[in-house]
Design an enzyme around this catalytic site. Structure first.
Site, PDB file in Angstrom:
ATOM      1  N   GLU A 113      86.903  34.198 102.134  1.00  0.00           N
ATOM      2  CA  GLU A 113      86.790  34.822 103.462  1.00  0.00           C
ATOM      3  C   GLU A 113      86.172  36.217 103.365  1.00  0.00           C
ATOM      4  OE1 GLU A 113      88.052  33.461 106.818  1.00  0.00           O
ATOM      5  OE2 GLU A 113      86.389  34.871 106.913  1.00  0.00           O
ATOM      6  N   LYS A 136      74.961  36.599 102.526  1.00  0.00           N
ATOM      7  CA  LYS A 136      75.958  36.143 103.495  1.00  0.00           C
ATOM      8  C   LYS A 136      75.447  34.929 104.266  1.00  0.00           C
ATOM      9  CE  LYS A 136      77.785  40.806 103.765  1.00  0.00           C
ATOM     10  NZ  LYS A 136      77.529  42.122 104.376  1.00  0.00           N
ATOM     11  N   GLY A 194      84.225  47.787 104.110  1.00  0.00           N
ATOM     12  CA  GLY A 194      85.256  48.819 104.049  1.00  0.00           C
ATOM     13  C   GLY A 194      86.455  48.313 103.284  1.00  0.00           C
TER      14      GLY A 194
END
Lengths: 434, 434
Positions: free
Chosen positions: A129, A205, A302
């Site tokens: 994920e 991605k 992040g």
């Protein structure tokens, strides 16, 4: 109280975030899972580095093999990054029948097929994920939420650095280099920004998402990739005047059995939801045949958003194991043996924005439009920006839908005209509709 | 080839969609699950009604009990709606250790706790992705994606009918009644629109989401609910001039151990992503302590989007059973024995928009602001709209953050002034930030 033991490989930013999150929300997690997630070992190349979390020094080791070989460990969490050591460790974890959680997009985009198949063969789970858009539960949505849907298209803003740069360029009307330098100073861009600004990270991605969504392996090197370095402040301004925003998009579309897979900057209409996604945020627009359009939005990177995704994968595997300790892993979604049939970029259809830098003298426009017309490209609008005789002024054109190959041939011819003094800027226009 | 047998109760719009989707994407589903989902029986009150899908007549029965009692059926799919028969059948399905999938938000919002607990006690799964926002995989995101996060707030546009009406009112500047009638004519609103426009449907969804997100049962009747009937075209216009859009929001926020749970129209800043959610679309903004802000967007209703969610739940349970036929169901997320501590509406803090209809004569403003001031409410701006001596003109005020109880007391006093000739319109302002 039953517990699940995890071993973490790599304790940099994301690894520290995972340790922090399990420390801070461990009780909550225990309540939700009915058992405890316990960090048993942490391997890192530097066990003395400063981290923004207190790590029990007895857990730390420089010996990853000791973690991989620990029979008590149920789940290996790979947070090293890159494709060398990480690949070796991931292979070894799976071959030792450990469940694997990884945030490593570069690894999955290039060696994913091998890892998915090894996991399936070893009957262990592989959670990833965190590899796509940090904390946005996109992989889960693809695997589970859209399990009944035939995916038609995926269009996403999946790189926060590029989106920050383009948003800032749009708001402050400053040039790319200046905004990049500022982003680097703020820590929003790497010292070597190539992975981000050249579109490679977005392509990683896209590879993962498209392989999952369409059930056929997308060879990474078949993805067409362009970055944002060449975007000029003037392009952003002209696009704005025309009612568009410029975003770096990752696009996968299935049409007539062929898959378009491409990463490039594009103009999108300002009233489109994706146009409103600013700063370091990510958003992915997915169309399924039953569900229609969905959009997922959030922080794509992040420390803590990524840690949130990593721990969600750990939790999912842990929930299964706590439920039934002998349970086999959930197999990754099936990927067909045949590779996805990738559509040749030259035959992709799109509308285009062109900025031609041409000497301001009579006859120029007719030569340019003549080239376009003879390549089957017709125009929606033409605007000459400014007026300065005998020097180069921008001519901004918007075209009707055309074929990429025709456009590339036109650009070659246009840029060879003696009145054109710089390579023409050409950007695709993406409609993103229901 | 292994297969999972399902029994469908209720074959109206959504039921027909489920049949259609399993027919059309059955092969895809089989490929993804490694086994087949087979519709074994369909119970409906009217087995002769016209449907937009061909249903094998031998599957149809008017006898729901026969479906519930069929020992071959693994999963019962309840698509009847309402709380009478549906509750009885859902109870019976669970007590017979059948896994349950339901799209019934009214049922879950009022009897969910009983059903979740019965499912846990019987060790069967209960899937309810379709009960909230149709095809948007929101329940999954809450349960799995955010499993490591402490949810801080949920703010959503969860009723497509209201959003369509408000969007159309905004775009066409027409009054509520006219737009509602049009929505009814187009089939976007029910003949009896109360569930939608009075906020009840939104409150149902909020109850389900909040109970899941905060792990404590939210009593449905403790949710503060206001609908959109009273919104005037002028309010939408004034809000717009001030840089806001009016949306019906479902809001749950946890602060200092107390939960705010409320549904009401609110002004949101126009540059907020939720402001850009138009037409029948839904979107839910969730903030978690690690993941930060997420937003989920899509079609919140409709035959196929809802069917997509129903089948995703069937698929998840089927995947588990195919994997291990003796597997117990995945328990619903734990819900604490104590009810959620709902914050009293009177102590909720908010900024406010006020439209006071007051006779245009000297001294009015000082009397109104005097009342507000004595109730600790200070103003950001005051604009008198129009000028017509001795008749009522709108005075539009925006306040700083204030306490709801103070505002209600002020409104009572303001509306009792002899110069105020109609009840004052009061709307909350919602900031929706990171």
């Amino acid at each position: 109280m039953k517990s699940i033991q995890i071993g973490i490989l790599g304790c940099g930013t994301v690894g520290s975030g995972v340790v922090k999150l399990i420390q801070e929300n461990g009780d909550l997690l225990q309540q939700r899972l009915g058992g405890r997630v316990v960090i048993r070992r942490i391997a890192d190349v530097d066990i003395h580095r400063r981290r923004n979390v207190e790590v029990d020094p007895t857990l730390l080791t420089t010996d990853a093999t000791a973690v991989l070989e620990d029979p008590e460990i149920d789940i290996i969490v790979e947070l090293i990054g890159g494709c060398d050591v990480a690949l070796r460790f991931c292979r070894e974890a799976l071959n030792r029948k450990k469940h694997l959680v990884t945030a490593n997009k570069a690894l999955l985009a290039t060696h994913g097929l091998e890892l998915y198949r090894t996991a399936a063969a070893q009957r262990v789970s592989i959670g990833f994920e965190a590899s796509v858009c940090g904390g946005i539960p996109l992989i889960r949505a693809m695997k589970d939420g859209l399990v009944a849907d035939r995916v038609r298209s995926i269009i996403g803003i999946v790189n926060g650095t590029c989106n920050y740069i383009l948003t800032t360029m749009t708001e402050s009307k400053r040039p790319f280099a200046e905004v990049l330098a500022e982003a680097q100073a703020h820590g929003y861009a790497e010292a070597n920004p190539s992975f981000d600004v050249d579109g490679i990270d977005s392509a990683h991605k896209l590879q993962i998402l498209a392989t999952l969504a369409f059930g056929a392996y997308v060879p990474f090197d078949r993805i067409h990739v362009e970055g944002i370095r060449q975007i000029d402040a003037s392009d952003i301004e002209y696009a704005r005047e025309l009612g568009y925003r410029i975003k770096l998009l990752a696009i996968a579309k299935q049409r007539n059995g062929e898959l378009e897979a491409r990463v490039h900057p594009a103009l999108i209409p300002e009233d489109n939801l994706l146009a409103a996604v600013g700063g370091v945020h990510n958003a992915v627009y997915v169309v399924g045949d039953a569900v229609g359009s969905l959009m997922f939005y959030g922080r794509g990177a992040g420390q803590m958003p990524t840690a949130s995704a990593v721990v969600s994968d750990i939790a999912e595997i842990a929930r299964g194991l706590l439920h039934d300790p002998t349970a086999r892993g959930v197999p990754p979604p099936p990927i067909s043996d045949a590779e996805a049939k990738i559509k040749d970029m030259a035959s992709v259809r799109s509308c285009y924005y062109l900025r031609i830098m041409a000497i301001d003298k009579p006859g120029v426009l007719s030569r340019v439009t003549g080239i376009l017309g003879s390549n089957n490209i017709s125009l929606v609008s033409v605007i000459q920006k400014g007026r300065e005789e005998q020097s180069a002024v921008p001519i901004v054109m918007m075209t009707h839908e055309a074929v990429e190959g025709d456009m590339q041939r036109s650009l070659l011819a246009i840029d060879q005209l003696d009145v054109v003094d710089r390579p023409t800027m050409c950007l695709r226009v993406e409609g993103v509709t229901d």
